[in-house]
Design a protein around this motif. Structure first.
Motif, short mmCIF file in Angstrom:
data_model
loop_
_atom_site.label_atom_id
_atom_site.label_comp_id
_atom_site.label_asym_id
_atom_site.label_seq_id
_atom_site.Cartn_x
_atom_site.Cartn_y
_atom_site.Cartn_z
N ILE A 113 0.84 -1.21 0.00
CA ILE A 113 0.00 0.00 0.00
C ILE A 113 0.87 1.25 0.00
O ILE A 113 0.57 2.23 -0.70
CB ILE A 113 -0.95 -0.03 1.20
CG1 ILE A 113 -1.87 -1.21 1.00
CG2 ILE A 113 -1.72 1.28 1.32
CD1 ILE A 113 -3.18 -1.10 1.64
N VAL A 161 1.94 1.86 -3.52
CA VAL A 161 0.83 2.32 -4.36
C VAL A 161 0.52 3.80 -4.10
O VAL A 161 0.46 4.61 -5.03
CB VAL A 161 -0.43 1.45 -4.11
CG1 VAL A 161 -1.64 2.10 -4.75
CG2 VAL A 161 -0.23 0.07 -4.69
N ILE A 193 1.07 7.03 -6.72
CA ILE A 193 -0.04 7.90 -7.09
C ILE A 193 0.24 9.33 -6.64
O ILE A 193 0.00 10.28 -7.39
CB ILE A 193 -1.35 7.34 -6.53
CG1 ILE A 193 -1.70 6.09 -7.33
CG2 ILE A 193 -2.47 8.35 -6.61
CD1 ILE A 193 -2.78 5.28 -6.75
N LEU A 236 -0.46 10.78 -19.41
CA LEU A 236 -0.37 10.61 -17.96
C LEU A 236 -1.27 9.47 -17.51
O LEU A 236 -0.89 8.65 -16.67
CB LEU A 236 -0.77 11.92 -17.27
CG LEU A 236 -0.65 11.97 -15.75
CD1 LEU A 236 0.77 11.72 -15.33
CD2 LEU A 236 -1.11 13.33 -15.25
N PHE A 237 -2.45 9.40 -18.10
CA PHE A 237 -3.40 8.35 -17.74
C PHE A 237 -2.83 6.98 -18.08
O PHE A 237 -2.94 6.02 -17.30
CB PHE A 237 -4.71 8.58 -18.48
CG PHE A 237 -5.70 7.46 -18.35
CD1 PHE A 237 -6.30 7.22 -17.13
CD2 PHE A 237 -6.02 6.66 -19.42
CE1 PHE A 237 -7.22 6.18 -16.99
CE2 PHE A 237 -6.93 5.62 -19.30
CZ PHE A 237 -7.52 5.39 -18.08
N MET A 296 -0.34 5.96 -15.56
CA MET A 296 -1.03 5.56 -14.33
C MET A 296 -1.70 4.21 -14.51
O MET A 296 -1.79 3.42 -13.57
CB MET A 296 -2.07 6.63 -13.99
CG MET A 296 -2.46 6.67 -12.54
SD MET A 296 -1.28 7.57 -11.54
CE MET A 296 -2.24 8.99 -11.08
N ILE A 324 -2.46 1.05 -12.07
CA ILE A 324 -3.83 0.66 -11.73
C ILE A 324 -4.03 -0.82 -12.06
O ILE A 324 -4.57 -1.57 -11.26
CB ILE A 324 -4.85 1.54 -12.49
CG1 ILE A 324 -4.73 3.00 -12.05
CG2 ILE A 324 -6.26 1.06 -12.23
CD1 ILE A 324 -5.60 3.94 -12.83
N PHE A 357 -2.32 -2.97 -9.55
CA PHE A 357 -3.06 -2.96 -8.28
C PHE A 357 -4.30 -3.84 -8.37
O PHE A 357 -4.57 -4.66 -7.48
CB PHE A 357 -3.46 -1.51 -7.96
CG PHE A 357 -4.12 -1.34 -6.63
CD1 PHE A 357 -3.38 -1.46 -5.46
CD2 PHE A 357 -5.47 -1.06 -6.54
CE1 PHE A 357 -3.99 -1.30 -4.23
CE2 PHE A 357 -6.08 -0.91 -5.31
CZ PHE A 357 -5.34 -1.03 -4.15
N LEU A 358 -5.04 -3.71 -9.47
CA LEU A 358 -6.26 -4.51 -9.62
C LEU A 358 -5.92 -5.99 -9.71
O LEU A 358 -6.61 -6.83 -9.14
CB LEU A 358 -7.02 -4.07 -10.88
CG LEU A 358 -7.70 -2.72 -10.78
CD1 LEU A 358 -8.49 -2.43 -12.03
CD2 LEU A 358 -8.62 -2.66 -9.57
N MET A 416 -5.31 -7.22 -6.33
CA MET A 416 -6.58 -7.34 -5.61
C MET A 416 -7.34 -8.58 -6.06
O MET A 416 -7.94 -9.28 -5.26
CB MET A 416 -7.44 -6.10 -5.85
CG MET A 416 -7.17 -4.99 -4.88
SD MET A 416 -8.30 -3.65 -5.16
CE MET A 416 -9.50 -4.00 -3.93
N TYR A 417 -7.27 -8.84 -7.37
CA TYR A 417 -7.98 -9.99 -7.92
C TYR A 417 -7.42 -11.27 -7.33
O TYR A 417 -8.16 -12.18 -6.96
CB TYR A 417 -7.85 -9.97 -9.44
CG TYR A 417 -8.59 -11.09 -10.12
CD1 TYR A 417 -9.98 -11.18 -10.04
CD2 TYR A 417 -7.91 -12.06 -10.82
CE1 TYR A 417 -10.66 -12.21 -10.64
CE2 TYR A 417 -8.59 -13.10 -11.44
CZ TYR A 417 -9.96 -13.18 -11.34
OH TYR A 417 -10.63 -14.20 -11.92
#
Lengths: 396, 283
Positions: free
Chosen positions: A316, A319, A323, A373-374, A377, A381, A384-385, A388-389
Motif C-alpha cells: 500500500i 501504491v 499515485i 499521464l493516464f 497511471m 492501476i 493494483f487490480l 486485488m484480484y
C-alpha cells in the motif's frame, strides 16, 4: 387458511397501489423536470440565468425533482411482483443505481471523453447554436507532443518525482521502527510525526517556499550560521555579509524540481510511517521469538522475519506513493508554477497550463498530455487490480 | 515486538532514546515551527533578519486578526465548510449503499463493478478535468459551491465504496442470511442490521473525506473562478500573491487553513488512522 388468502390478497393490493402511486409521482417529476429545463433554456435565451444566484436554485430544484423521481421509481419497482420473485437479483442494482450512475457520469465517462478530445483541435468553445467548434485531427496532437521539448522536460520530471518519491517508503519504515517503542508519551510523538500529512499541500508548498527564500527563509538562516556574519556597514547598520551567498533553490532551474520534491516527500514519509506503524503493531511475536532462537538479530531479523510480514503495508505504501508522485500538482502550482523556464513542469501541471492556462486554451493538446499521464497511471492501476484480484480469489 | 523494546537495553541507551525523541521531533516539524514563529512576529523582525530568534514582540492576535480584516479569509473558510460537509454526507451515504450491494450480493457484476470503482479512484485528475468542466457548464453549476460538491461527491464515492465494501465483506455473512430466512426485506436488513455495524467505517470515512476535501486545491482552481465561492486553499494561494513578501501574514493565513483538518485529526485520531491504514495489515 382464510388468513393466508387475505394476506396474499392484501399483498397483491398494496403492490398495485404502490405501482400506481409510484408511477404517477414518477410521471409528474419527469414532466416537471422537462418543464424546469425548458424554462432555464428560455431564461438563458433572454440572458437571465447569467447570474450565479439565479442558477443555483434551478439546480437544486432539478436535483430535488430527480431525487423524488428516483424514490418513486424505487417505490414502484419494489411493488412489482417481478421484484418479489427475483429479489436477490434486482436488489443489488437498486442499491447501486445512484452511486454508480453518479460515478459513471463524473469519472468513468470523462476518461473516454478526454481520450477522444485528444484527437481533436479545439479551444473549448461552442458556437452560438451550441455546435462544437473543434475539428478532428487524428494523431496530430501526439505528433506535436513528440516534438515538444516541454513535454519531454515534464516527462523527465515526472520520472524524477517517481524515483525520488520512492525514498518515502524506506524513510517511513525507518521512522516507524524508531517510534515503535513503549515509553511514556509515545502516542503523542507518533501523532505529531504524522502531522505533515494532515496539512494541505498548498500550505506545505507555502511553508517550503518561505523556508527556501534566500533572503529571510529558514534555509538562509541556517546557511548564515556557517557562511555569514553580521557586520556594520558604512552607515552603521548591521548587515549580513556572506562568504558564499545562499542559493535560491526555487529560482534555479537545476535545483527547483528537487526543492519541490523535498517539500512533497515530507507528508508522504508521514503517510508511509503510519502505514508501517500499523503493520508493525500486527507483526506476530511468535515468529520474532522463533527468529531469535535461530540467532537472527537486527538487520537480519528485519529483512528475513519482519519485512515479509509487513508486505501488505509495503504494497500500500508503494501504491499511494506512486499515485502521490504522479498527481503532484498543488506543490508545483504554489511553489514555482512550472518555472523557472518550465524546468519544474510535470505532466499534470503542463496539461493544466496548456488547456486552461492564460491565453492558451488548447483543449485537444491538453487532453493528449492527460492521456499520456493516464496511460502511465494505468500500468499501476492494472497492477493494483491484478493484486486485488489474486487476493479475492484466495479469499473465496 | 520489533525492534527490541527499549526497556531491555541499558539505562544509558534508554536515556539516549528519551533525548533523541524530542530532538527528532523538533527537526521533523522545524518548518512548521518556523512558520508558526513567523506568523506571530511583527513585520519589522523579518526585515531586520530576526527570522528564527525570539520575536521582538508577540503579535499572535494582531497578525491573525489582520488576516481576517484585510482579506476574505472568513468567507473562504465558510466556503470550504460548505464544500466539505455536503460532500462528506453524499459520498459516504452513497458508498454505504454501493458497498453493501457489492459486498452482500453474489452476482456476476459484483467484482467488475467493484474494480471499476477502485480503478476510477486512481486515475489522474487531469484526464477528468475538461469533461467535468463541460458537465458543470451544462448543469449551470460551474463557478459555484454545489458544482464542486457534485464532482467531489462522485469522485470520492469511489474511494468510499472500496472502503465500505471491504468493511462489510468482513462482517459475518450468517447474520444477513438468517435475517433473510426470517423474511426481513432487503432494505430493512441494510438499514437495521448492517448500518449499525458499519458505524466505525462511517466515522473513519467521514474524517478522511473531510480532510481530503478540505485540502483539495486542483478542483477548486479548475471549477471555480468566482472569488465569492473560493475555498480556503485557493484563497491562501491568492493571498500569497496579494501580500507580496509580507510573510507574517502569509504564514498566519496558511496556518489558519491548516488548523481545521489538524483539529479533526487530533479529535478523531483513531478513526483517521484506521481509515488510512485500511489493508495495511491483512495478509
Amino acid at each position: 387458511m382464510s388468513t393466508d388468502v387475505t394476506g396474499s390478497n392484501n399483498r397483491f393490493d398494496t403492490s398495485v397501489t404502490q405501482l400506481v402511486i409510484g408511477g404517477v409521482v414518477l410521471a409528474l417529476c419527469v414532466y416537471m423536470l422537462i418543464f424546469v429545463i425548458n424554462t432555464t433554456m428560455v431564461q438563458e435565451f433572454y440572458g437571465y440565468s447569467r447570474q450565479i444566484n439565479a442558477r443555483v436554485p434551478t439546480f437544486f430544484i432539478r436535483m430535488g425533482l430527480l431525487l423524488v423521481a428516483l424514490a418513486s421509481g424505487f417505490f414502484c419497482i419494489t411493488g412489482h411482483s417481478y421484484y418479489k420473485r427475483n429479489k436477490l437479483a434486482v436488489a443489488p442494482w437498486l442499491f447501486l443505481a445512484i452511486g454508480l450512475a453518479f460515478f459513471l457520469v463524473y469519472v468513468i465517462v470523462p476518461i473516454f471523453q478526454s481520450i477522444s478530445y485528444s484527437f481533436t483541435k479545439w479551444n473549448g468553445l461552442y458556437d452560438i447554436n451550441g455546435v462544437w467548434t473543434g475539428e478532428w485531427v487524428g494523431l496530430h496532437n501526439y505528433r506535436v507532443l513528440w516534438e515538444d521539448p516541454n513535454f519531454w522536460t515534464s516527462l523527465k520530471n515526472n520520472l524524477i518525482w517517481l524515483v525520488l518519491f520512492m525514498l518515502a517508503v524506506p524513510i517511513g519504515l525507518f521512522i516507524a521502527l524508531f517510534l515503535n517503542q513503549t515509553v511514556t508519551g509515545i502516542r503523542i510523538y507518533k501523532s505529531l510525526f504524522f502531522f505533515p500529512f494532515v496539512i494541505s499541500q498548498v500550505v506545505v508548498g507555502l511553508i517550503f517556499s518561505w523556508a527556501y527564500n534566500p533572503e529571510f527563509g529558514l534555509l538562509s538562516e541556517v546557511w548564515g550560521w556557517f557562511f555569514c556574519e553580521m557586520k556594520e556597514n558604512i552607515v552603521g547598520n548591521l548587515t549580513r555579509v556572506c562568504s558564499v551567498e545562499p542559493p535560491s533553490i526555487l529560482g534555479d532551474a537545476k535545483m527547483a524540481t528537487y526543492g519541490i520534491i523535498a517539500a512533497g516527500i515530507w507528508p508522504q514519509i508521514a503517510y508511509c510511517m503510519i502505514l508501517y506503524l500499523t503493520g508493525l503493531n500486527n507483526v506476530s511475536s511468535d515468529q520474532i521469538e522463533a527468529g531469535q532462537l535461530d540467532g537472527a538479530k537486527g538487520w537480519k531479523m528485519l529483512w528475513h522475519v519482519v519485512l515479509p510480514q509487513l508486505k501488505p503495508a509495503t504494497f500500500i505504501a508503494i501504491v499511494v506513493t506512486v499515485i502521490g508522485a504522479l498527481r503532484s500538482f498543488d506543490m508545483i502550482a504554489t511553489m514555482t508554477q512550472g518555472g523557472p523556464y518550465g524546468s519544474t513542469n510535470v505532466l499534470a501541471y503542463y496539461m493544466y497550463e496548456q488547456a486552461v492556462g492564460e491565453g492558451v486554451g488548447r483543449y485537444g493538446y491538453g487532453s493528449a498530455i492527460a492521456t499520456v499521464l493516464f496511460l502511465i497511471m494505468l500500468v499501476y492501476i492494472s497492477y493494483f487490480l491484478w493484486r486485488m484480484y489474486q487476493d479475492e480469489k484466495e479469499g473465496g | 515486538m520489533f525492534p527490541k523494546p527499549i526497556k531491555s537495553y541499558s539505562s544509558k541507551a534508554q536515556l539516549a532514546y528519551k533525548f533523541a525523541l524530542p530532538i527528532a521531533l523538533f527537526l521533523w516539524l522545524l518548518p512548521l515551527l518556523a512558520i508558526f514563529m513567523t506568523s506571530i512576529r511583527p513585520v519589522s523582525d523579518i526585515a531586520t533578519g530576526n527570522v528564527f530568534g525570539v520575536p521582538s514582540s508577540f503579535q499572535l492576535i494582531q497578525n491573525y486578526s489582520e488576516v481576517f480584516a484585510k482579506t476574505d479569509a472568513l468567507r473562504y473558510l465558510i466556503n470550504t465548510l460548505l464544500i466539505a460537509l455536503p460532500t462528506m454526507v453524499l459520498s459516504v451515504g452513497l458508498a454505504c449503499l454501493t458497498g453493501y450491494a457489492l459486498a452482500v450480493y453474489k452476482f456476476r457484476w459484483a467484482l467488475p463493478l467493484f474494480f471499476l470503482f477502485v480503478a476510477g479512484n486512481f486515475v489522474p485528475f487531469q484526464i477528468l478535468m475538461l469533461p467535468v468542466v463541460g458537465i458543470s457548464v451544462k448543469l449551470e453549476i460551474i463557478n459555484t459551491v454545489p458544482g464542486l460538491v457534485m464532482f467531489h461527491a462522485a469522485f470520492q464515492t469511489g474511494f468510499c465504496t472500496l472502503f465500505m465494501r471491504n468493511f462489510i465483506k468482513a462482517l459475518p455473512f450468517e447474520l444477513i442470511e438468517s435475517a433473510r430466512l426470517e423474511g426481513v426485506g432487503e432494505f430493512q436488513i441494510f438499514w437495521h442490521l448492517v448500518l449499525p455495524l458499519v458505524k466505525p467505517a462511517i466515522a473513519a470515512l467521514c474524517v478522511l473525506i473531510f480532510t481530503f476535501i478540505w485540502n483539495d486545491f486542483f478542483w477548486a482552481t479548475v471549477l471555480i473562478q468566482e472569488d465569492s465561492s473560493l475555498p480556503i486553499t485557493v484563497g491562501v494561494r491568492t493571498l500569497n500573491g496579494e501580500f507580496v513578501q509580507q510573510w507574517h501574514l502569509i504564514s498566519a493565513a496558511s496556518l489558519l487553513a491548516a488548523t481545521p483538518p489538524v483539529l479533526m485529526f487530533f479529535i478523531m485520531q483513531k478513526h483517521f488512522i484506521a481509515g488510512l491504514t485500511l489493508g495495511a495489515t491483512k495478509g
